[in-house]
Design a protein around this motif. Structure first.
Motif, short mmCIF file in Angstrom:
data_model
loop_
_atom_site.label_atom_id
_atom_site.label_comp_id
_atom_site.label_asym_id
_atom_site.label_seq_id
_atom_site.Cartn_x
_atom_site.Cartn_y
_atom_site.Cartn_z
N MET A 1 19.66 -32.84 21.94
CA MET A 1 19.05 -32.04 20.90
C MET A 1 17.78 -31.45 21.49
O MET A 1 17.10 -32.09 22.29
N PHE A 2 17.46 -30.24 21.07
CA PHE A 2 16.31 -29.54 21.61
C PHE A 2 15.42 -29.03 20.47
O PHE A 2 15.91 -28.66 19.40
N VAL A 3 14.13 -29.00 20.75
CA VAL A 3 13.17 -28.33 19.89
C VAL A 3 12.63 -27.16 20.70
O VAL A 3 12.12 -27.35 21.81
N ALA A 4 12.78 -25.96 20.17
CA ALA A 4 12.25 -24.77 20.81
C ALA A 4 11.11 -24.24 19.95
O ALA A 4 11.31 -23.94 18.77
N LEU A 5 9.93 -24.17 20.53
CA LEU A 5 8.79 -23.58 19.84
C LEU A 5 8.64 -22.15 20.31
O LEU A 5 8.69 -21.88 21.52
N LEU A 6 8.50 -21.25 19.36
CA LEU A 6 8.31 -19.83 19.66
C LEU A 6 6.87 -19.50 19.27
O LEU A 6 6.59 -19.17 18.12
N LYS A 7 5.96 -19.62 20.23
CA LYS A 7 4.54 -19.44 19.99
C LYS A 7 4.17 -17.96 20.11
O LYS A 7 4.56 -17.30 21.08
N LEU A 8 3.42 -17.47 19.15
CA LEU A 8 3.01 -16.06 19.18
C LEU A 8 2.31 -15.74 20.49
O LEU A 8 1.54 -16.54 21.01
N SER A 9 2.58 -14.54 21.00
CA SER A 9 2.11 -14.15 22.33
C SER A 9 1.42 -12.80 22.30
O SER A 9 0.97 -12.34 21.24
N THR A 10 1.40 -12.13 23.43
CA THR A 10 0.61 -10.92 23.61
C THR A 10 0.98 -9.77 22.67
O THR A 10 0.12 -9.02 22.26
N ASN A 11 2.25 -9.62 22.35
CA ASN A 11 2.68 -8.51 21.48
C ASN A 11 2.93 -8.96 20.05
O ASN A 11 3.75 -8.37 19.34
N ARG A 12 2.23 -9.97 19.58
CA ARG A 12 2.43 -10.54 18.25
C ARG A 12 2.33 -9.49 17.15
O ARG A 12 3.01 -9.57 16.15
N VAL A 74 6.74 -10.94 21.88
CA VAL A 74 6.12 -11.26 20.60
C VAL A 74 5.83 -12.76 20.58
O VAL A 74 4.82 -13.19 20.04
N VAL A 75 6.72 -13.53 21.19
CA VAL A 75 6.54 -14.98 21.31
C VAL A 75 6.82 -15.42 22.74
O VAL A 75 7.49 -14.72 23.49
N ARG A 76 6.33 -16.59 23.08
CA ARG A 76 6.70 -17.26 24.33
C ARG A 76 7.36 -18.57 23.92
O ARG A 76 7.06 -19.10 22.85
N ILE A 77 8.26 -19.05 24.72
CA ILE A 77 9.03 -20.23 24.32
C ILE A 77 8.56 -21.49 25.05
O ILE A 77 8.10 -21.43 26.19
N GLU A 78 8.66 -22.60 24.33
CA GLU A 78 8.46 -23.93 24.89
C GLU A 78 9.64 -24.76 24.41
O GLU A 78 9.89 -24.83 23.21
N VAL A 79 10.38 -25.36 25.33
CA VAL A 79 11.57 -26.14 24.98
C VAL A 79 11.36 -27.59 25.37
O VAL A 79 10.92 -27.88 26.48
#
Length: 96
Positions: A1-12, A74-79
């Motif tokens: 199972m994975f948790v993917a965070l989509l954190k707002l980034s430069t083009n938010r 728009v976002v950057r990902i962290e998995v």
């Protein structure tokens, strides 16, 4: 199972321009049985998160790269992967 965070980034600020494509991308993830839950992070202006299963890390990262929010920065990902060893019976399909 994975948790993917989509954190707002430069083009938010351009999130609205890609919102419909992002929603369609999310729907496809649910329709294909990979996404279990998705939503906005509780902290204001942080981004969103996705709970995923039934995939491997490389496939999930490839799927995430197809999200218009990711492609347009728009976002950057962290998995993070979670190897669930104990689950509530309602989550028995996770194989813990």
């Amino acid at each position: 199972m994975f948790v993917a965070l989509l954190k707002l980034s430069t083009n938010r600020a351009k999130a609205g321009d890609y919102l419909e494509g992002h929603k369609a991308w999310l729907k496809r993830g649910f329709d294909e049985g990979v996404f279990l839950a998705a939503g906005t992070l509780a902290a204001p202006d942080e981004g969103g998160g996705i709970l995923a299963h039934n995939t491997d890390r490389a496939s999930l990262e490839a799927r995430l790269a197809e999200d218009p929010f990711v492609a347009e920065e728009v976002v950057r990902i962290e998995v993070t992967e979670i190897g669930a060893s104990i689950t509530d019976p309602r989550l028995s399909f996770l194989g813990a």
